[in-house]
Design a protein around this motif. Structure first.
Motif, mmCIF file in Angstrom:
data_model
loop_
_atom_site.group_PDB
_atom_site.id
_atom_site.type_symbol
_atom_site.label_atom_id
_atom_site.label_comp_id
_atom_site.label_asym_id
_atom_site.label_seq_id
_atom_site.Cartn_x
_atom_site.Cartn_y
_atom_site.Cartn_z
ATOM 1 N N ALA A 183 0.889 -1.273 0.161
ATOM 2 C CA ALA A 183 0.080 0.006 0.004
ATOM 3 C C ALA A 183 0.938 1.224 0.025
ATOM 4 C CB ALA A 183 -0.865 -0.016 1.212
ATOM 5 N N LEU A 184 2.029 1.294 0.770
ATOM 6 C CA LEU A 184 2.901 2.341 0.891
ATOM 7 C C LEU A 184 3.589 2.633 -0.527
ATOM 8 C CD1 LEU A 184 4.298 4.419 2.913
ATOM 9 C CD2 LEU A 184 6.153 2.709 2.806
ATOM 10 N N LEU A 185 4.064 1.653 -1.066
ATOM 11 C CA LEU A 185 4.746 1.796 -2.203
ATOM 12 C C LEU A 185 3.784 2.271 -3.573
ATOM 13 C CD1 LEU A 185 6.729 -1.457 -2.403
ATOM 14 C CD2 LEU A 185 7.714 0.641 -2.042
ATOM 15 N N LYS A 186 2.658 1.934 -3.439
ATOM 16 C CA LYS A 186 1.530 2.119 -4.671
ATOM 17 C C LYS A 186 1.034 3.715 -4.283
ATOM 18 C CE LYS A 186 -0.450 -2.173 -6.032
ATOM 19 N NZ LYS A 186 -1.772 -2.828 -5.936
ATOM 20 N N ASN A 187 0.650 4.044 -2.834
ATOM 21 C CA ASN A 187 -0.004 5.182 -2.740
ATOM 22 C C ASN A 187 0.960 6.331 -2.244
ATOM 23 O OD1 ASN A 187 -2.373 3.850 -2.611
ATOM 24 N ND2 ASN A 187 -2.680 3.315 -0.429
ATOM 25 N N GLU A 188 2.284 6.211 -1.660
ATOM 26 C CA GLU A 188 3.041 7.051 -1.449
ATOM 27 C C GLU A 188 4.250 7.232 -2.083
ATOM 28 O OE1 GLU A 188 5.696 8.399 2.548
ATOM 29 O OE2 GLU A 188 3.876 7.381 2.951
ATOM 30 N N PHE A 189 4.631 6.278 -2.848
ATOM 31 C CA PHE A 189 5.921 6.389 -3.886
ATOM 32 C C PHE A 189 5.316 6.270 -5.239
ATOM 33 C CE2 PHE A 189 7.178 5.531 0.405
ATOM 34 C CZ PHE A 189 8.186 6.574 0.562
#
Length: 332
Positions: A183-189
């Motif tokens: 989720a972090l890689l998709k949404n933030e990065f």
């Protein structure tokens, strides 16, 4: 309170544990001309340090049993007999795991905390950032519209590789080991897709689904079965910057995987191993561009911070169980 250092108690066989390390009281020497007294504020722990626990020839000397471990750190200058530094300056360098140290001033580099948080000089503006920059651009040579796959995508290097690939106009696919990291890689990065290697089942098929046009660049941070699966999906003339093999660092016997040479041969694939020291003459170039992208808001970063000098061994061991997202930092 007396000064302390953390030394290598013994060379581990397989996965290190708490017994690999020992805390000792440290007596500091007097300052000689050209020396500085420093007090670290942030330590970096990195996967390559596991290799330095082993005896034998490598690209960097091994740690010595009974001597302190060392790695990237940011420190305050407490006292100085070196012309280029004064008390109150912030410096970075490869520093021993000690609460304070006396070192040659010429071995340290002054940093400017007004440009970025001090810990960034251990991450996005330090070794991980430069590793991502040169490995991807010099070896991977990503072109607009190509597919770039990054293993260890939520780690200190992987997060930066993915963002630089997006800056270069690529489709970016990460491989990570938890739903939170995905989720972090998709949404933030800004990653286009992320594969969870722990739950994907058939990893070859999962990567093929995430990369419908195949894989043009594979930035390999982990090795092992993950890399075996990615290599099955390579396009003709693909490039592989070989950065790390963390999946294998604690193996006591080298496991036998697929023989990859026929795949590399028949698809005209370039695989090139590198360490960041290969690019030392060009560090200024990399730092300038990374800082520019950070300033423009094109590069973002993530740190996992563990507090306490005594937590250094725990933080390092945490790298091998995926406890970090982004750079693992120990704040003293």
């Amino acid at each position: 309170m007396s000064d302390q250092q953390i030394v290598l108690a013994s060379r581990p066989k397989g996965m290190p544990d708490a017994s690999t390390f020992r805390v000792e009281v440290l007596a500091l020497p007097d300052l000689n001309e050209g020396d500085v007294l420093i007090e670290p504020t942030y330590f970096s722990v990195d996967p390559y340090m596991r290799g330095r626990m082993n005896a034998g020839k490598s690209y960097i000397p091994p740690f010595e049993v009974g001597q302190p471990l060392a790695g990237g750190a940011v420190a305050n200058v407490v006292d100085s007999k070196f012309d280029g530094l004064k008390a109150g300056d912030l410096v970075t360098g490869s520093l021993p795991w000690a609460t304070r140290s006396v070192l040659p001033g010429k071995s340290l580099k002054k940093i400017d905390a007004s440009l970025a948080p001090p810990s960034y000089y251990l991450g996005i503006l330090g070794m991980p950032g430069l590793t991502a920059y040169f490995g991807l651009l010099d070896i991977g040579n990503p072109q607009p519209g190509e597919t770039v796959v990054v293993s260890g995508a939520a780690g200190a290097v992987g997060i930066i590789v993915g963002q630089i690939a997006k800056i270069k106009g690529c489709r970016v696919v990460g491989i990570a080991g938890s739903d939170d990291k995905i989720a972090l890689l998709k949404n933030e990065f800004g990653f286009d897709a992320v594969v969870n290697y722990k739950t994907a089942g058939n990893l070859v098929d999962a990567i093929a689904e995430a990369c419908p046009n195949g894989v043009d660049v594979y930035f390999d941070n982990v090795g092992g079965e993950v890399s075996d699966a990615v290599i099955r999906n390579l396009n003709f003339h693909a490039r592989i910057p070989l950065c790390g093999q963390i999946a294998l660092y604690n193996e006591t016997d080298v496991p036998m995987g697929p023989r990859i040479q026929p795949m590399l041969l028949t698809r005209s694939v370039l695989m090139k191993g590198f360490t960041i020291g290969n690019y030392q003459p060009r560090f200024g170039e990399g730092m300038k561009q990374l800082a520019a992208w950070v300033g423009e808001g094109k590069l973002h970063y993530k740190e996992t911070t563990v507090k306490g000098f005594d937590k250094l061994p725990e933080a390092m061991l945490g790298l091998f169980s995926g406890q970090n997202t982004g750079k693992m930092i120990v704040e003293v």
